[in-house]
Enzyme design. Structure first.
Site, PDB file in Angstrom:
ATOM      1  N   LYS A  50       0.843  -1.188   0.000  1.00 49.11           N
ATOM      2  CA  LYS A  50       0.000   0.000   0.000  1.00 49.11           C
ATOM      3  C   LYS A  50       0.885   1.248   0.000  1.00 49.11           C
ATOM      4  CE  LYS A  50      -4.146  -1.901   0.460  1.00 49.11           C
ATOM      5  NZ  LYS A  50      -5.270  -1.674  -0.464  1.00 49.11           N
ATOM      6  N   ASP A  96      -0.509  -0.734  -4.696  1.00 48.13           N
ATOM      7  CA  ASP A  96      -1.866  -0.203  -4.606  1.00 48.13           C
ATOM      8  C   ASP A  96      -1.800   1.177  -3.958  1.00 48.13           C
ATOM      9  OD1 ASP A  96      -4.531   0.307  -4.407  1.00 48.13           O
ATOM     10  OD2 ASP A  96      -5.024  -1.421  -3.158  1.00 48.13           O
ATOM     11  N   GLU A 141      -2.266  -0.945  -8.984  1.00 46.53           N
ATOM     12  CA  GLU A 141      -3.701  -1.039  -8.740  1.00 46.53           C
ATOM     13  C   GLU A 141      -4.247   0.337  -8.373  1.00 46.53           C
ATOM     14  OE1 GLU A 141      -6.817  -3.264  -5.707  1.00 46.53           O
ATOM     15  OE2 GLU A 141      -4.843  -4.155  -6.052  1.00 46.53           O
ATOM     16  N   ASP A 164      -9.764  -0.843  -9.295  1.00 40.69           N
ATOM     17  CA  ASP A 164     -10.423  -1.276  -8.065  1.00 40.69           C
ATOM     18  C   ASP A 164     -11.583  -0.327  -7.767  1.00 40.69           C
ATOM     19  OD1 ASP A 164     -11.281  -2.097  -5.595  1.00 40.69           O
ATOM     20  OD2 ASP A 164      -9.337  -2.012  -4.627  1.00 40.69           O
ATOM     21  N   LYS A 222     -14.464  -6.874  -6.094  1.00 36.12           N
ATOM     22  CA  LYS A 222     -14.686  -7.072  -4.660  1.00 36.12           C
ATOM     23  C   LYS A 222     -16.134  -7.542  -4.481  1.00 36.12           C
ATOM     24  CE  LYS A 222     -10.691  -5.262  -3.133  1.00 36.12           C
ATOM     25  NZ  LYS A 222     -10.629  -3.900  -2.580  1.00 36.12           N
TER      26      LYS A 222
END
Length: 337
Positions: free
Chosen positions: A153, A177, A203, A228, A250
């Site tokens: 992240k 991400d 991402e 995403d 998701k």
């Protein structure tokens, strides 16, 4: 069908931080649907970004409890269509849809991956997520859990420097991400530097609605880019095909396994790579994701691995990423309490 609802507060091993938020605990709602002596379980977590709370989900689901009690349950798809007609949020629908799939498989006596006629001999390995923290803390997390693929992240002013520092400690594949924190210029500039550091893809580097910026990144980035936050539900897939290399589905955001299966099919038809990701959730949700593994290019299903204590049993992810699938039908979920 008989309905049950139970709130859990999941405790994380480490503070989970991304570019816009951080948390040490995660509230989640587990739904049970029972019929003919079998119970299926589904899960949906709270999410401030999407304005979803335990209270809002419980209110939505209890509003249709009477309908569920008399519902003629045949397949999860039929129930999903009914829930759509009742205008429930995707998070509430997800919890019910996962429970319906788990119940259906248990009634049939088959895991979902067998019902879908997919082969679990080959499947992608889940990444393990390293949340934003000091470099020393991020390195310590990697050493605590050696893994072949890490999702890192990011979303700081020193993102490339972070990856350079982490790379000194592992040969693992990195996935990045940024959770919407970069500009198009940053993404295009960072991509070749990150590629040289062993990054596989980016991402959601840009804000979810920055379609113009993503078009630039799509054409100029040397790394693939996976959607995403820009890919929430079925209607987003076609638009993402013009701006991304692939999509991250998701289940909570799209409304469960029923729409996810259709999204996978649509993405394949459009030539997109397919990933399924998780929230910070328990083995209830992770076991549902695992049933999709043979259909995926990438997967992020480490949610239960980040917890101090799990609330359920089902799919087990062993060291190195091997998945042990339960013989129990459906998603194979049983609750610890």
């Amino acid at each position: 069908m008989q309905l049950s609802l139970k709130k859990y507060t999941l405790s994380l091993k480490h503070t989970f931080r991304i570019s816009r938020e951080a948390h040490d605990k995660q509230d989640t709602l587990v739904v049970g649907l029972s019929l003919n002596g079998k119970t299926g379980y589904g899960e949906a977590t709270t999410n401030p970004y999407y304005k979803i709370s335990i209270e809002s989900m419980i209110a939505e689901i209890t509003a249709v409890e009477g309908d569920l009690a008399t519902f003629d349950f045949t397949t999860p798809e039929v129930l999903h269509a009914f829930l759509i007609s009742k205008a429930l949020s995707n998070f509430a629908i997800c919890a019910l849809d996962l429970a319906a799939h788990d119940l259906y498989g248990k009634l049939e006596g088959k895991p979902l991956h067998k019902i879908w006629k997919t082969n679990i001999d080959n499947y992608p390995i889940t990444n393990y997520t390293i949340g934003l923290a000091s470099i020393d803390e991020m390195v310590a997390k990697m050493k605590e859990t050696p893994w072949p693929i890490y999702k890192i992240k990011l979303g700081t002013d020193n993102d490339v420097a972070i990856i350079k520092a982490l790379r000194k400690h592992t040969d693992a594949t990195f996935r990045i991400d940024a959770n919407c924190a970069w500009s198009a210029k940053e993404a295009i500039f960072n991509a070749p530097l990150l590629k040289d550091l062993g990054v596989e893809f980016l991402e959601q580097p840009l804000k979810a609605d920055d379609w113009e910026g993503m078009e630039q990144v799509m054409h100029q980035s040397v790394l693939p880019v996976i959607a995403d936050e820009s890919c929430i539900e079925e209607t987003d897939v076609e638009k993402c095909a013009l701006h991304f290399s692939g999509i991250n589905i998701k289940l909570t955001k799209c409304g469960g396994l029923t729409p996810a299966l259709r999204m996978i099919k649509k993405a394949r038809a459009l030539g997109l790579k397919v990933m399924v990701g998780c929230m910070t959730e328990s083995t209830v949700g992770i076991s549902a994701i695992a049933q999709l593994l043979p259909q995926l290019d990438y997967v992020d299903m480490d949610g239960a691995m980040l917890l101090n204590d799990d609330i359920a049993q089902g799919v087990v992810i062993s060291s190195g990423g091997k998945v042990i699938f339960p013989a129990l039908g459906g998603s194979g979920v049983t609750m610890n309490s």
